[in-house]
Enzyme design. Sequence first.
Site, short mmCIF file in Angstrom:
data_model
loop_
_atom_site.label_atom_id
_atom_site.label_comp_id
_atom_site.label_asym_id
_atom_site.label_seq_id
_atom_site.Cartn_x
_atom_site.Cartn_y
_atom_site.Cartn_z
N LYS A 80 0.56 -1.56 0.34
CA LYS A 80 0.02 0.20 0.39
C LYS A 80 0.69 0.98 0.24
CE LYS A 80 -3.67 1.74 3.03
NZ LYS A 80 -4.57 2.27 4.23
N SER A 155 -9.07 0.86 3.66
CA SER A 155 -8.62 1.98 2.60
C SER A 155 -7.53 0.87 1.74
CB SER A 155 -7.00 3.49 3.87
OG SER A 155 -6.76 2.41 4.52
N SER A 179 -9.27 -1.28 7.24
CA SER A 179 -8.89 -0.99 6.03
C SER A 179 -8.24 -2.58 5.33
CB SER A 179 -7.63 0.23 6.33
OG SER A 179 -8.83 0.83 6.49
#
Length: 483
Positions: A80, A155, A179
């Site tokens: 990420k 996320s 997330s």
Amino acid sequence: MSNELIFQDATSLAALIRRKEVSPVEVVKAHLDRIEALDGQVNAIVILAEGALSAARIAEAAVLAGEELGPLHGVPFTAKDSIDTAGVMTQRGSPIFRGRTPGQDATSVARLKRAGAILLAKTNLPEFSYWIESDNLLSGRSNNPWDLERTPGGSSGGESAAIAAGMSPLGLGTDLAISVRGPAAQTGITSMKATHGRVPMTGIWPRAPRRFWHVGPMARSVRDIALAFAQLAGPDGQDAFSTLAARDLGNLSEKPTRPLRVGWMVGPGFGPVDPQVAATVKAAAQALADLGVAVEPVGIPALERDFALDVFNRLHVMEMKPAFAQATVGRREDELYKMARTMLSLPDTSMSDFIEAEQAAERIRDGYAEYFSRYDALITHVLPIPAHKHGVESFVIDGQTVDATYLQGATVPLNVAGLPGLSMRFGTSRDGLPINVQVVGAWHDEATVLQVATLLEGVSQVKGLHPALGRPQGAAEAGCRSS
């Protein structure tokens, strides 16, 4: 061969490389080709790591030379874009950090590399990791490979989309309230948020506050999660929350190896739940019972007294504003995207409400402590609905209208309490979308979480729901159909 490689899990790829049946170069190229073919539609990838092929050639030479190989030798992974990667941009989804290139890897990235894994790319996220959709001003919106009109979550939505679409076999995401686990549920992959502090947050923004933040693996199978977690866990001498060394996870078996007592619930205490999601949780509980596990429906009174999402909001709003203020030094608020602006506009929590929320958080932790004095694990839903359309701000769930934050109802309690939770597919919606369940364990008992998840995965393989076998079919027009 390329098509076969991109839907293998990381454990299988490592074994194939070790046996010299496939080279790291072939594996990396296969995933790069998949990215080139699909990412124009899915938009999961922010930037490729330029050194991936060079690293693969070095890994191939090590195999041919008979050198000692790490457990993930030659296997590509993605991370990420809030997680620092040396020499590869980490922009946190914000124009404020445009072009930012760290000089050092985050601890989690360094540990996967030490195990032999090869960084392939960085994946998309909402600005600063703050929302349940992955959309920002720098790299745009990520789409769900099952249906491009739907979100892969947030996320860590770029990460979940990349793995589900065969662009990556293994990844790193972060989890503040939902997330890692939510995006996995949106796309039908597997992920785990371990006990708070088990995996250091060093090299991940924000440095403070981080008492609710986690970094965790995302993958195609439970055994991949176990393999990655074994590399990631343990203190690094920099994150003070990370103090407990990694433990032996034991041998995971598709049959119970010891007596287990498991409860299941979809509420009250989590908010409304779609009946088809609730039915999937019940089916998972029944599958465990059919395997000889002692299973029963349960409730946790502390979650009914104190709604964990409200507790979290009152605590974190007070804590996160200083981190946002640091990110917007020089009054650069005009460069922020909509959710960051919204977060900054929220009213401060009063001191009396903050103290009451702290006490409520302790009551929630105590409630879980009482539960785990009687049970080994808990099965819940991850999300109250399957993957939803982009941009939806409110939902009618089981007859009740709620705003989008309520999608975190079953995940955020584990962040407030610091408990481990694993998200894995166990069902399919009426629209053909994945439905995941959440396996929860006691503090530092990831071994039991992984064992219960392995039992469920064995059943899901029979049902044809294993992510390494069940591939996205809803977006064939984008090239996501693998057959």
